[in-house]
Motif scaffolding. Structure first.
Motif, short mmCIF file in Angstrom:
data_model
loop_
_atom_site.label_atom_id
_atom_site.label_comp_id
_atom_site.label_asym_id
_atom_site.label_seq_id
_atom_site.Cartn_x
_atom_site.Cartn_y
_atom_site.Cartn_z
N PHE A 42 0.84 -1.19 0.00
CA PHE A 42 0.00 0.00 0.00
C PHE A 42 0.88 1.24 0.00
CE2 PHE A 42 -1.98 -3.53 2.09
CZ PHE A 42 -3.25 -3.57 1.55
N GLU A 43 0.44 2.27 -0.68
CA GLU A 43 1.19 3.53 -0.73
C GLU A 43 0.98 4.37 0.53
OE1 GLU A 43 3.37 4.70 -3.08
OE2 GLU A 43 3.23 2.70 -3.95
N GLU A 44 -0.22 4.34 1.08
CA GLU A 44 -0.58 5.18 2.21
C GLU A 44 -0.75 4.33 3.47
OE1 GLU A 44 -0.60 8.46 2.00
OE2 GLU A 44 -0.13 8.31 -0.13
N PRO A 45 -0.52 4.93 4.65
CA PRO A 45 -0.63 4.17 5.90
C PRO A 45 -2.05 4.02 6.43
CG PRO A 45 0.10 6.39 6.37
CD PRO A 45 0.03 6.26 4.86
N ASP A 46 -3.07 4.20 5.58
CA ASP A 46 -4.45 4.09 6.05
C ASP A 46 -4.97 2.66 6.01
OD1 ASP A 46 -4.47 3.96 3.32
OD2 ASP A 46 -6.11 5.38 3.05
N LEU A 47 -4.10 1.68 5.89
CA LEU A 47 -4.51 0.28 5.80
C LEU A 47 -4.77 -0.29 7.18
CD1 LEU A 47 -1.88 -1.93 6.47
CD2 LEU A 47 -0.97 -0.33 4.81
N ASP A 48 -5.61 -1.31 7.21
CA ASP A 48 -5.89 -2.04 8.44
C ASP A 48 -5.39 -3.47 8.28
OD1 ASP A 48 -7.27 -0.03 9.90
OD2 ASP A 48 -9.03 -0.38 8.63
N LEU A 49 -4.88 -4.02 9.37
CA LEU A 49 -4.47 -5.42 9.35
C LEU A 49 -5.71 -6.30 9.39
CD1 LEU A 49 -1.50 -5.33 11.85
CD2 LEU A 49 -1.39 -5.68 9.41
N PRO A 50 -5.63 -7.50 8.81
CA PRO A 50 -6.77 -8.42 8.91
C PRO A 50 -7.07 -8.72 10.39
CG PRO A 50 -5.19 -9.20 7.30
CD PRO A 50 -4.54 -8.05 8.01
N PRO A 51 -8.30 -9.11 10.69
CA PRO A 51 -8.63 -9.44 12.08
C PRO A 51 -7.76 -10.59 12.59
CG PRO A 51 -10.51 -9.85 10.62
CD PRO A 51 -9.41 -9.32 9.78
N PRO A 52 -7.49 -10.63 13.88
CA PRO A 52 -6.68 -11.72 14.44
C PRO A 52 -7.32 -13.08 14.15
CG PRO A 52 -7.04 -10.01 16.09
CD PRO A 52 -7.91 -9.68 14.91
N ARG A 53 -6.47 -14.05 13.84
CA ARG A 53 -6.93 -15.42 13.59
C ARG A 53 -5.96 -16.37 14.27
NH1 ARG A 53 -7.27 -16.53 7.46
NH2 ARG A 53 -7.61 -18.61 8.25
N THR A 54 -6.46 -17.40 14.87
CA THR A 54 -5.62 -18.40 15.50
C THR A 54 -4.69 -19.01 14.47
OG1 THR A 54 -7.38 -18.91 17.08
CG2 THR A 54 -5.63 -20.55 16.82
N GLY A 55 -3.40 -19.07 14.82
CA GLY A 55 -2.42 -19.68 13.93
C GLY A 55 -1.75 -18.74 12.96
N TYR A 56 -2.15 -17.47 12.96
CA TYR A 56 -1.58 -16.50 12.05
C TYR A 56 -1.15 -15.24 12.80
CZ TYR A 56 -3.69 -19.34 8.41
OH TYR A 56 -4.04 -20.38 7.60
N SER A 57 -0.04 -14.68 12.38
CA SER A 57 0.41 -13.38 12.89
C SER A 57 0.48 -12.42 11.72
CB SER A 57 1.80 -13.50 13.52
OG SER A 57 1.75 -14.34 14.64
N TYR A 58 0.12 -11.18 11.98
CA TYR A 58 0.17 -10.14 10.96
C TYR A 58 1.00 -8.98 11.48
CZ TYR A 58 -3.95 -12.59 9.23
OH TYR A 58 -4.83 -13.54 8.77
N TRP A 59 1.71 -8.33 10.58
CA TRP A 59 2.40 -7.09 10.91
C TRP A 59 2.61 -6.29 9.66
CZ3 TRP A 59 4.94 -11.80 11.02
CH2 TRP A 59 6.07 -11.93 10.23
#
Length: 79
Positions: A42-59
């Motif tokens: 994404f070009e802009e910082p207005d993104l949201d991470l996907p909702p938390p899910r068991t077994g996955y980490s997002y950053w």
């Protein structure tokens, strides 16, 4: 014991411009090719991470080499 990937050497996890959402699949062995992947850039910082899910980490990684956890990203977006 499997070898963990050296994330610092995985250049494709850091975008050339903007921000990248990264996913880690904790169900896969750390030495598999798709243990960590880029979900999107994404070009802009207005993104949201996907909702938390068991077994996955997002950053989020940025083009300056910074990495943000979910909590750090929420704080970053407030600035």
């Amino acid at each position: 014991m499997p070898d963990y990937p050296d994330l610092d050497e995985m250049d494709d996890l850091w975008p050339d411009n903007g921000f990248a959402v990264i996913i880690e699949d904790e169900m896969k062995p750390p030495d598999s090719e798709d243990f960590v992947n880029v979900l999107g850039e994404f070009e802009e910082p207005d993104l949201d991470l996907p909702p938390p899910r068991t077994g996955y980490s997002y950053w989020v990684n940025d083009a300056d080499g910074n990495s943000y956890t979910r909590e750090e990203w929420q704080e970053y977006k407030k600035t």
